[in-house]
Design an enzyme around this catalytic site. Sequence first.
Site, short mmCIF file in Angstrom:
data_model
loop_
_atom_site.label_atom_id
_atom_site.label_comp_id
_atom_site.label_asym_id
_atom_site.label_seq_id
_atom_site.Cartn_x
_atom_site.Cartn_y
_atom_site.Cartn_z
N GLY A 32 -4.37 11.60 3.40
CA GLY A 32 -3.40 11.91 2.36
C GLY A 32 -2.35 12.86 2.89
N GLY A 37 2.20 19.28 4.49
CA GLY A 37 1.46 18.72 5.60
C GLY A 37 0.72 17.45 5.22
CB VAL A 39 -5.66 15.62 5.08
CG1 VAL A 39 -7.14 15.76 5.47
CG2 VAL A 39 -5.19 16.88 4.35
CE LYS A 54 -3.03 21.39 3.66
NZ LYS A 54 -3.20 21.99 2.33
CG ASP A 165 -1.94 22.64 -7.33
OD1 ASP A 165 -1.78 22.30 -8.52
OD2 ASP A 165 -1.61 21.92 -6.37
#
Length: 312
Positions: A32, A37, A39, A54, A165
Amino acid sequence: MIKARIFSPRFPSDHHLNPFFAGTYTLGDELGAGGYGFVMTARHHVEGYEVAVKFIIKSKVPDHAWWDDELLGHVPTEVMIMSLVNNDNIVKCLDLFEDDLYFYLPLSPSPDARPNFSRRPSYDLFECIEQSKHKRLSENNARYVFAQVVEAVYYLDSQGITHCDIKDENLVIDADFKVKLIDFGSAVVADPTSPRPFYSLFFGTTAYASSEILLKKPYQAPPAEIWTLGVLLSYLLTGHSPFPTEQDAIDGRMVVRETRGGGRISRAALGLMARCLERDPERRADIAEIRGHRWLQGALERGGEHETEIKA
């Protein structure tokens, strides 16, 4: 230098991986991507276990999201946080590498830091809910999952860290309903012994944003985090947001839809959700109250019994 195998167009064609990383891991596929950035999977050359790596793009990290650390140097706040936290319900950072373009964080959601994704797949919580029979979790499973998230938030709060988040996509869950919080790209850090600062900028997810954030008022991160937990709890129990419209969220007008597949939500669960979604941040529950709520008592002691199955 060992040249990177190109599994993603995100790497420049002439890019070379950090040689220490390339000597330890073999990269796999991309899992994803986000604003700062992406992963990818990777496999340890010697021990054979898989991790998620990541890659944080240095040039995309905003100015406010850097931290000067005595040991690590000038690094993104996320890197600093991941190097420090140690909790069973938070993804574990196994190491840190960098090159001119990226920081790399090999991450493991497994408690023993030796995951085997082919044997026991991990999903983000959104996928888990979508795969469940009624597009929601049973109250028993929701209680177990939510209790683990609360433990992660309680631990972070004690360290002066607010994730900022929390949402279903930032929680990974395995076949035993063990949960890990991931992605600290929006997190903030403050002195846990002093009053928490107020913020004017918001970098989380609008669907989970608190009333005061939607009103564009200065806000403190911990109360806003509690609101986010209330929204998450509604998704776990009903498959829906507690707010049909943004104005409902601004007004703190909670609407609990009927659960898919029938079944009533307990008064205790609804009471906890309401305490999280109190419109006034000064009257809203704090994480200690949430953790001590009667609906969560004994939630982590239920053993391995699960009412629904996560399908591969």
